[in-house]
Design a protein around this motif. Structure first.
Motif, short mmCIF file in Angstrom:
data_model
loop_
_atom_site.label_atom_id
_atom_site.label_comp_id
_atom_site.label_asym_id
_atom_site.label_seq_id
_atom_site.Cartn_x
_atom_site.Cartn_y
_atom_site.Cartn_z
N ILE A 1 0.83 -1.21 0.00
CA ILE A 1 0.00 0.00 0.00
C ILE A 1 0.86 1.27 0.00
O ILE A 1 0.39 2.34 -0.37
CB ILE A 1 -0.98 0.03 1.18
N GLU A 2 2.12 1.13 0.40
CA GLU A 2 3.02 2.28 0.37
C GLU A 2 4.46 1.78 0.40
O GLU A 2 4.78 0.81 1.08
CB GLU A 2 2.77 3.21 1.56
N ARG A 3 5.28 2.45 -0.36
CA ARG A 3 6.71 2.17 -0.36
C ARG A 3 7.44 3.48 -0.08
O ARG A 3 7.25 4.47 -0.77
CB ARG A 3 7.14 1.59 -1.71
N ILE A 4 8.27 3.47 0.96
CA ILE A 4 9.02 4.66 1.35
C ILE A 4 10.49 4.36 1.09
O ILE A 4 11.12 3.57 1.80
CB ILE A 4 8.79 5.00 2.84
N ASP A 5 11.05 4.97 0.05
CA ASP A 5 12.44 4.73 -0.29
C ASP A 5 13.35 5.61 0.56
O ASP A 5 13.22 6.83 0.58
CB ASP A 5 12.69 5.02 -1.77
N VAL A 6 14.26 4.97 1.26
CA VAL A 6 15.28 5.69 2.03
C VAL A 6 16.40 6.09 1.07
O VAL A 6 16.85 7.22 1.06
CB VAL A 6 15.80 4.81 3.18
N HIS A 7 16.84 5.14 0.27
CA HIS A 7 17.72 5.39 -0.88
C HIS A 7 17.57 4.18 -1.81
O HIS A 7 16.69 3.34 -1.59
CB HIS A 7 19.17 5.67 -0.47
N ASP A 8 18.38 4.09 -2.84
CA ASP A 8 18.18 3.06 -3.86
C ASP A 8 18.20 1.64 -3.31
O ASP A 8 17.55 0.76 -3.87
CB ASP A 8 19.24 3.19 -4.96
N ASP A 9 18.93 1.41 -2.24
CA ASP A 9 19.11 0.06 -1.73
C ASP A 9 18.44 -0.18 -0.38
O ASP A 9 18.72 -1.17 0.29
CB ASP A 9 20.61 -0.27 -1.60
N LEU A 10 17.57 0.72 0.04
CA LEU A 10 16.92 0.58 1.34
C LEU A 10 15.52 1.19 1.28
O LEU A 10 15.36 2.32 0.81
CB LEU A 10 17.75 1.29 2.42
N ALA A 11 14.52 0.44 1.73
CA ALA A 11 13.14 0.93 1.65
C ALA A 11 12.30 0.35 2.78
O ALA A 11 12.61 -0.69 3.36
CB ALA A 11 12.52 0.58 0.31
N ARG A 12 11.21 1.07 3.06
CA ARG A 12 10.17 0.61 3.98
C ARG A 12 8.95 0.23 3.16
O ARG A 12 8.44 1.04 2.38
CB ARG A 12 9.83 1.71 4.98
N PHE A 13 8.51 -1.01 3.30
CA PHE A 13 7.34 -1.49 2.57
C PHE A 13 6.18 -1.68 3.54
O PHE A 13 6.31 -2.39 4.54
CB PHE A 13 7.64 -2.83 1.90
N ARG A 14 5.05 -1.05 3.24
CA ARG A 14 3.84 -1.25 4.02
C ARG A 14 2.92 -2.17 3.22
O ARG A 14 2.54 -1.84 2.10
CB ARG A 14 3.19 0.10 4.33
N ILE A 15 2.62 -3.31 3.83
CA ILE A 15 1.91 -4.37 3.12
C ILE A 15 0.64 -4.73 3.87
O ILE A 15 0.68 -5.04 5.06
CB ILE A 15 2.81 -5.62 2.97
#
Length: 322
Positions: free
Chosen positions: A28-42
């Motif tokens: 439902i949302e993807r928060i990219d910290v940078h190209d190789d790190l992200a927060r995924f809300r599922i």
């Protein structure tokens, strides 16, 4: 004739049919910290049962799914092409909702994951990473599998209201500690809640803004972040040179206690460890101790115990990823 096939060569109609069969959750949302790190809300199609902060669950995606360009090539055998690759992840926490109110894991209808993209195996003899090169192809609306069973023994347990809780993590090992911190604060914990993390660079601090807001709301909360590969860690001529900031040395020097404004004594402190095995320092039965002590050795010297039946203040709990 080769018995392998590129994942992208599965025809679109069959791929979509397999997704409908196996997938049960949506990003439902993807928060990219940078190209190789992200927060995924599922968000799962069916609500999850209540679970304890610190626990984990497996995410799955089909071997037929495309991989992110620039990641290691994977040749999938024909007999595995229609199967799913899975990996377990500790469940993180948004910490705060959109209104800035604390949001523990069981107050929201989605699961948050803090994920590093593994672009290639760290050894040429190992298989290519299965999940993250596919997961990082997904944006909001993307579908995947979320296993129903949330499990794990890395949980808070019984903690007296006035005790200090010290959580030490490296990289995405911060994830379960975010869930634990939100739970403790939302439930009125009175003692210090100290969430400390060591990362390579400041850009790897994916929750820094949320932690700052949380500290402004809760006087007993401390988020302490340290780096090991920024200029001030590597360049002795840097005006702010501090050297590599490892949690072990920060604890033994007393710097961690100073920043936490707490003695971090085994008399009233519970310790939680998650992340790099070198930081944790777990020694399997019969194995030699590590050349460089991990936190288990450092804490043991300070009077803490990691015995399985150890409970209460002075105890150490740690998550195993290996």
């Amino acid at each position: 004739m080769s018995d392998t096939i590129e994942p992208a060569q599965l025809d679109a109609e069959e791929a979509e049919s397999l997704r409908k069969t196996h997938y049960n959750a949506t990003v439902i949302e993807r928060i990219d910290v940078h190209d190789d790190l992200a927060r995924f809300r599922i968000r799962p199609d069916e609500p999850t049962v209540p679970f304890d902060p610190g626990q984990y669950v497996a995410i799955g995606m089909g071997n037929w799914e495309p991989r992110l360009p620039g990641t290691q090539t994977e040749m999938v055998p024909e007999n595995k092409l229609r199967k799913l690759g899975r990996r377990a992840y500790s469940i993180s926490c948004p910490l705060l909702d959109s209104a800035g109110v604390i949001a523990p894991v069981n107050s929201i209808d989605y699961l948050e994951f803090y994920v590093t993209l593994v672009r290639r195996a760290d050894d040429e003899h190992k298989k290519p990473p299965v999940l993250t090169p596919r997961l990082f192809m997904l944006d909001a609306g993307g579908r995947l599998e979320l296993q129903r069973k949330i499990t794990g023994h890395y949980v808070l347990g019984e903690i007296d209201p006035g005790d200090t809780v010290l959580m030490l993590g490296t990289g995405t090992g911060e994830a379960p500690h975010n869930a634990m911190s939100a739970h403790l604060l939302a439930n009125g914990h009175q003692g210090k809640v100290i969430n400390a993390t060591s990362v390579r660079q400041r850009r790897d601090l994916g929750y820094a803004k949320e932690h700052a807001l949380l500290m402004s709301q809760y006087a007993n909360y401390r988020y302490l972040s340290f780096t090991t590969r920024d200029p001030e860690n590597l360049d002795p001529s840097h005006p702010g040179y501090v050297g590599k900031q490892y949690l072990q040395s920060l604890f033994t020097s007393g710097r961690l206690a100073e920043l936490a404004e707490d003695p971090l004594s085994p008399a009233n402190t519970h310790v939680f460890l998650c992340g790099n095995p070198s930081m944790i320092g777990y020694v399997p039965p019969g194995a030699d101790p590590p050349a460089t002590p991990g936190m288990l050795q450092v804490l043991g010297d300070a009077g803490f115990s990691d015995e399985h039946d150890s409970i209460g203040a002075g105890s150490i709990r740690f998550e195993k990823y290996w």
